[in-house]
Design a protein around this motif. Structure first.
Motif, PDB file in Angstrom:
ATOM      1  N   LEU A 127       0.520  -0.861  -0.018  1.00 11.56           N
ATOM      2  CA  LEU A 127       0.098  -0.210  -0.273  1.00 11.56           C
ATOM      3  C   LEU A 127       1.070   1.348  -0.229  1.00 11.56           C
ATOM      4  O   LEU A 127       0.640   2.878   0.691  1.00 11.56           O
ATOM      5  CB  LEU A 127      -0.827  -0.035   1.399  1.00 11.56           C
ATOM      6  CG  LEU A 127      -1.909  -1.453   0.622  1.00 11.56           C
ATOM      7  CD1 LEU A 127      -2.712  -1.413   2.244  1.00 11.56           C
ATOM      8  CD2 LEU A 127      -2.689  -1.080  -0.069  1.00 11.56           C
ATOM      9  N   ARG A 128       2.023   1.567  -0.396  1.00  9.08           N
ATOM     10  CA  ARG A 128       2.887   2.538  -0.497  1.00  9.08           C
ATOM     11  C   ARG A 128       3.230   2.332  -1.353  1.00  9.08           C
ATOM     12  O   ARG A 128       4.758   1.397  -1.931  1.00  9.08           O
ATOM     13  CB  ARG A 128       3.997   2.445   0.726  1.00  9.08           C
ATOM     14  CG  ARG A 128       3.547   2.463   2.338  1.00  9.08           C
ATOM     15  CD  ARG A 128       4.322   2.043   3.507  1.00  9.08           C
ATOM     16  NE  ARG A 128       4.249   1.731   4.702  1.00  9.08           N
ATOM     17  CZ  ARG A 128       4.713   1.305   5.498  1.00  9.08           C
ATOM     18  NH1 ARG A 128       6.379   1.389   5.125  1.00  9.08           N
ATOM     19  NH2 ARG A 128       4.754   0.725   6.322  1.00  9.08           N
ATOM     20  N   ARG A 129       3.477   3.420  -2.230  1.00  8.53           N
ATOM     21  CA  ARG A 129       3.588   3.859  -3.727  1.00  8.53           C
ATOM     22  C   ARG A 129       5.328   3.932  -3.727  1.00  8.53           C
ATOM     23  O   ARG A 129       6.375   3.273  -4.320  1.00  8.53           O
ATOM     24  CB  ARG A 129       3.550   5.050  -3.891  1.00  8.53           C
ATOM     25  CG  ARG A 129       2.096   5.369  -3.896  1.00  8.53           C
ATOM     26  CD  ARG A 129       1.893   6.168  -5.001  1.00  8.53           C
ATOM     27  NE  ARG A 129       0.480   6.201  -5.374  1.00  8.53           N
ATOM     28  CZ  ARG A 129      -0.305   5.288  -6.499  1.00  8.53           C
ATOM     29  NH1 ARG A 129       0.395   5.259  -7.070  1.00  8.53           N
ATOM     30  NH2 ARG A 129      -1.649   5.955  -5.782  1.00  8.53           N
ATOM     31  N   GLU A 130       6.008   4.102  -2.242  1.00  7.90           N
ATOM     32  CA  GLU A 130       7.961   4.042  -2.796  1.00  7.90           C
ATOM     33  C   GLU A 130       8.507   3.174  -2.000  1.00  7.90           C
ATOM     34  O   GLU A 130       7.875   2.391  -1.493  1.00  7.90           O
ATOM     35  CB  GLU A 130       8.081   5.495  -1.459  1.00  7.90           C
ATOM     36  CG  GLU A 130       7.556   7.299  -1.847  1.00  7.90           C
ATOM     37  CD  GLU A 130       8.240   8.000  -1.314  1.00  7.90           C
ATOM     38  OE1 GLU A 130       9.279   7.907  -0.345  1.00  7.90           O
ATOM     39  OE2 GLU A 130       7.861   9.234  -1.332  1.00  7.90           O
ATOM     40  N   LEU A 131       9.315   2.893  -3.069  1.00  2.18           N
ATOM     41  CA  LEU A 131      10.498   1.971  -2.369  1.00  2.18           C
ATOM     42  C   LEU A 131      11.234   2.405  -1.509  1.00  2.18           C
ATOM     43  O   LEU A 131      12.349   3.391  -1.690  1.00  2.18           O
ATOM     44  CB  LEU A 131      11.475   0.903  -3.382  1.00  2.18           C
ATOM     45  CG  LEU A 131      11.481   0.557  -3.416  1.00  2.18           C
ATOM     46  CD1 LEU A 131      11.384  -1.276  -3.215  1.00  2.18           C
ATOM     47  CD2 LEU A 131      13.189  -0.061  -4.278  1.00  2.18           C
ATOM     48  N   GLU A 132      11.622   1.314   0.002  1.00  2.00           N
ATOM     49  CA  GLU A 132      12.065   1.803   1.004  1.00  2.00           C
ATOM     50  C   GLU A 132      13.629   0.899   1.432  1.00  2.00           C
ATOM     51  O   GLU A 132      13.661  -0.039   0.853  1.00  2.00           O
ATOM     52  CB  GLU A 132      11.652   1.102   2.136  1.00  2.00           C
ATOM     53  CG  GLU A 132      12.235   1.162   3.513  1.00  2.00           C
ATOM     54  CD  GLU A 132      11.445   0.320   4.660  1.00  2.00           C
ATOM     55  OE1 GLU A 132      11.951   0.363   5.777  1.00  2.00           O
ATOM     56  OE2 GLU A 132       9.978   0.250   4.984  1.00  2.00           O
ATOM     57  N   LEU A 133      14.081   2.226   0.860  1.00  2.00           N
ATOM     58  CA  LEU A 133      15.978   1.990   1.031  1.00  2.00           C
ATOM     59  C   LEU A 133      16.503   1.761   1.976  1.00  2.00           C
ATOM     60  O   LEU A 133      16.484   3.012   2.952  1.00  2.00           O
ATOM     61  CB  LEU A 133      16.361   2.754  -0.388  1.00  2.00           C
ATOM     62  CG  LEU A 133      15.386   2.723  -1.540  1.00  2.00           C
ATOM     63  CD1 LEU A 133      16.156   3.188  -3.097  1.00  2.00           C
ATOM     64  CD2 LEU A 133      15.765   1.151  -2.480  1.00  2.00           C
TER      65      LEU A 133
END
Length: 172
Positions: A94-100
């Motif tokens: 449900l989150r658009r950004e990729l967690e890096l």
């Protein structure tokens, strides 16, 4: 869940962990449809309220799972003549950004496996593990993977330690 080592070299390792989030969501959908079908045949004044309650509970459980469980996790460690780095990525449903997350290899002093007992039923226990890294500055441990089977995490820890030339520590 199993951690899969995608690429293993003398100076690099790449791994992936996929969660069964889609399967859990499908199970919730099938269970909800079955419960609603059974409730449709109940002759009670509370039938409508029970159906709404079952549907709302299933939706709440699905949203909670999607918010708290990553869809997949990938990590790469590469040791180069200049030092190298560890890089981890997480994709959420449900989150658009990729967690890096990324850290230079020279800031690490050790690798280990954290083990946790997750279930005790009739005297039987189930355990899971996750990979951790120890920063050289004395900071707290960095957990690199999610919880997975002990054998797959141990295999990744051994491969990681060998490729990164870091000591494999026992407890964490």
């Amino acid at each position: 869940m199993q951690i899969q080592i995608l690429d293993e070299q003398h100076n690099a390792v790449t791994w992936e962990l996929r969660s069964p989030l889609i399967m859990v969501g499908s199970g919730l959908l099938v269970g909800t449809v079955l419960m609603v079908t059974v409730l449709l045949f109940v002759h009670s004044a509370l039938r409508g309220s029970l159906i709404v309650g079952v549907v709302l509970l299933a939706v709440a459980m699905a949203v909670y799972g999607a918010l708290t469980t990553p869809l997949w996790e990938r990590g790469t460690m590469e040791r180069t003549p200049e030092g190298g780095a560890v890089r981890c990525e997480r994709r959420w449903l449900l989150r658009r950004e990729l967690e890096l997350w990324e850290m230079p290899l020279e800031r690490l002093s050790g690798v280990g496996v954290a083990i946790r007992i997750t279930e005790e039923t009739d005297g039987a226990t189930t355990s899971v593990a996750r990979l951790w890294l120890r920063p050289a500055e004395g900071e707290s441990l960095i957990f690199v993977t999610g919880w997975a089977s002990i054998s797959s995490v141990t295999s990744l820890a051994e491969t990681f330690a060998k490729a990164a030339r870091l000591p494999l520590e026992e407890a964490g």
